[in-house]
Design a protein around this motif. Structure first.
Motif, PDB file in Angstrom:
ATOM      1  N   TYR A  15       0.546  -1.078  -0.400  1.00 52.20           N
ATOM      2  CA  TYR A  15       0.302   0.129  -0.173  1.00 52.20           C
ATOM      3  C   TYR A  15       1.079   1.596   0.317  1.00 52.20           C
ATOM      4  O   TYR A  15       2.029   1.142   0.357  1.00 52.20           O
ATOM      5  CB  TYR A  15      -0.833   0.008   0.907  1.00 52.20           C
ATOM      6  CG  TYR A  15      -1.927  -1.304   1.339  1.00 52.20           C
ATOM      7  CD1 TYR A  15      -3.233  -0.865  -0.028  1.00 52.20           C
ATOM      8  CD2 TYR A  15      -2.068  -2.437   2.130  1.00 52.20           C
ATOM      9  CE1 TYR A  15      -4.171  -1.641   1.206  1.00 52.20           C
ATOM     10  CE2 TYR A  15      -3.050  -2.978   1.775  1.00 52.20           C
ATOM     11  CZ  TYR A  15      -4.174  -3.130   1.379  1.00 52.20           C
ATOM     12  OH  TYR A  15      -5.086  -3.657   1.415  1.00 52.20           O
ATOM     13  N   TYR A  18       2.515   2.372   3.125  1.00 51.56           N
ATOM     14  CA  TYR A  18       3.663   2.369   3.788  1.00 51.56           C
ATOM     15  C   TYR A  18       4.511   3.096   3.581  1.00 51.56           C
ATOM     16  O   TYR A  18       5.615   3.129   4.487  1.00 51.56           O
ATOM     17  CB  TYR A  18       3.603   0.782   3.142  1.00 51.56           C
ATOM     18  CG  TYR A  18       3.545  -0.248   3.377  1.00 51.56           C
ATOM     19  CD1 TYR A  18       2.072  -0.262   4.578  1.00 51.56           C
ATOM     20  CD2 TYR A  18       2.962  -1.936   2.920  1.00 51.56           C
ATOM     21  CE1 TYR A  18       1.077  -1.290   4.709  1.00 51.56           C
ATOM     22  CE2 TYR A  18       1.864  -2.611   3.194  1.00 51.56           C
ATOM     23  CZ  TYR A  18       1.109  -2.179   3.566  1.00 51.56           C
ATOM     24  OH  TYR A  18      -0.301  -3.556   3.949  1.00 51.56           O
ATOM     25  N   TYR A  64      -6.931   1.370   1.665  1.00 50.23           N
ATOM     26  CA  TYR A  64      -6.232   0.597   2.855  1.00 50.23           C
ATOM     27  C   TYR A  64      -7.252  -0.072   3.862  1.00 50.23           C
ATOM     28  O   TYR A  64      -8.263   1.070   4.321  1.00 50.23           O
ATOM     29  CB  TYR A  64      -5.330   1.124   3.399  1.00 50.23           C
ATOM     30  CG  TYR A  64      -3.911   1.146   4.494  1.00 50.23           C
ATOM     31  CD1 TYR A  64      -3.826   0.212   4.205  1.00 50.23           C
ATOM     32  CD2 TYR A  64      -3.917   1.771   5.150  1.00 50.23           C
ATOM     33  CE1 TYR A  64      -2.760   0.059   5.410  1.00 50.23           C
ATOM     34  CE2 TYR A  64      -3.491   1.166   6.251  1.00 50.23           C
ATOM     35  CZ  TYR A  64      -2.787   0.494   5.939  1.00 50.23           C
ATOM     36  OH  TYR A  64      -1.748   0.179   7.242  1.00 50.23           O
ATOM     37  N   ARG A  73      -3.565  -0.139  -4.034  1.00 54.63           N
ATOM     38  CA  ARG A  73      -2.974  -0.787  -3.617  1.00 54.63           C
ATOM     39  C   ARG A  73      -1.780  -1.772  -5.359  1.00 54.63           C
ATOM     40  O   ARG A  73      -2.312  -1.588  -6.078  1.00 54.63           O
ATOM     41  CB  ARG A  73      -2.843  -2.397  -2.804  1.00 54.63           C
ATOM     42  CG  ARG A  73      -3.677  -3.146  -3.460  1.00 54.63           C
ATOM     43  CD  ARG A  73      -3.716  -4.441  -1.657  1.00 54.63           C
ATOM     44  NE  ARG A  73      -4.550  -5.204  -2.725  1.00 54.63           N
ATOM     45  CZ  ARG A  73      -4.911  -6.048  -1.742  1.00 54.63           C
ATOM     46  NH1 ARG A  73      -5.311  -5.891  -0.511  1.00 54.63           N
ATOM     47  NH2 ARG A  73      -6.275  -7.232  -2.779  1.00 54.63           N
TER      48      ARG A  73
END
Length: 143
Positions: A15, A18, A64, A73
């Motif tokens: 994602y 992150y 997410y 993603r």
């Protein structure tokens, strides 16, 4: 094609949150803020994975879990079926995140967007006026 669609479920999920330096660890960032990049997109992450010679696929319809407004993603495959790595320098999710976070700010889409900003003279002068007011508030807090 069908075999690849099944295999993609075993690929690791990546994602954009992150590696987003604007997010906190609690919001989902997984690397240090100093190494993270600002507001990465799925396209930039997928392009970075291709640059690193890793197979990747963008899933736009996914969100997410902690922030369902963040759409998209990227699925990435680190190892071949025989267990060897596609890129010997990247053997884990963490290494992948650090490498991609390093590449995203240099993405060709970003460098094009950033070039016009410094040349425009109207933007900084307007923000300069607003900044003086904000600076006054900041000064009061420090005293």
């Amino acid at each position: 094609m069908d075999g690849e669609a099944i295999n993609i479920k075993k690929w690791i999920v990546f994602y954009p949150i992150y590696i987003n330096s604007k997010k906190t660890i609690a919001e989902g960032r997984r690397i240090t803020a100093t190494k993270a990049c600002e507001n990465p997109t799925c396209v930039e992450i997928a392009d970075s994975c291709r640059y690193l010679q890793l197979p990747s696929a963008i899933e736009i319809d996914k969100a997410y879990p902690r922030d369902f407004m963040q759409r998209g993603r990227v699925r990435v495959l680190l190892k071949k079926e025989d267990g060897t790595l596609y890129n010997p320098a990247i053997g884990s999710r963490k290494q992948l995140m650090l490498q991609v976070a390093e590449l995203v700010p240099r993405h060709h889409g970003r460098t094009k967007k950033q070039e016009p900003t410094p040349t425009s003279t109207a933007g900084p002068s307007k923000s300069g006026v607003g900044a003086s007011k904000a600076g006054g508030k900041g000064g009061r807090k420090k005293k």
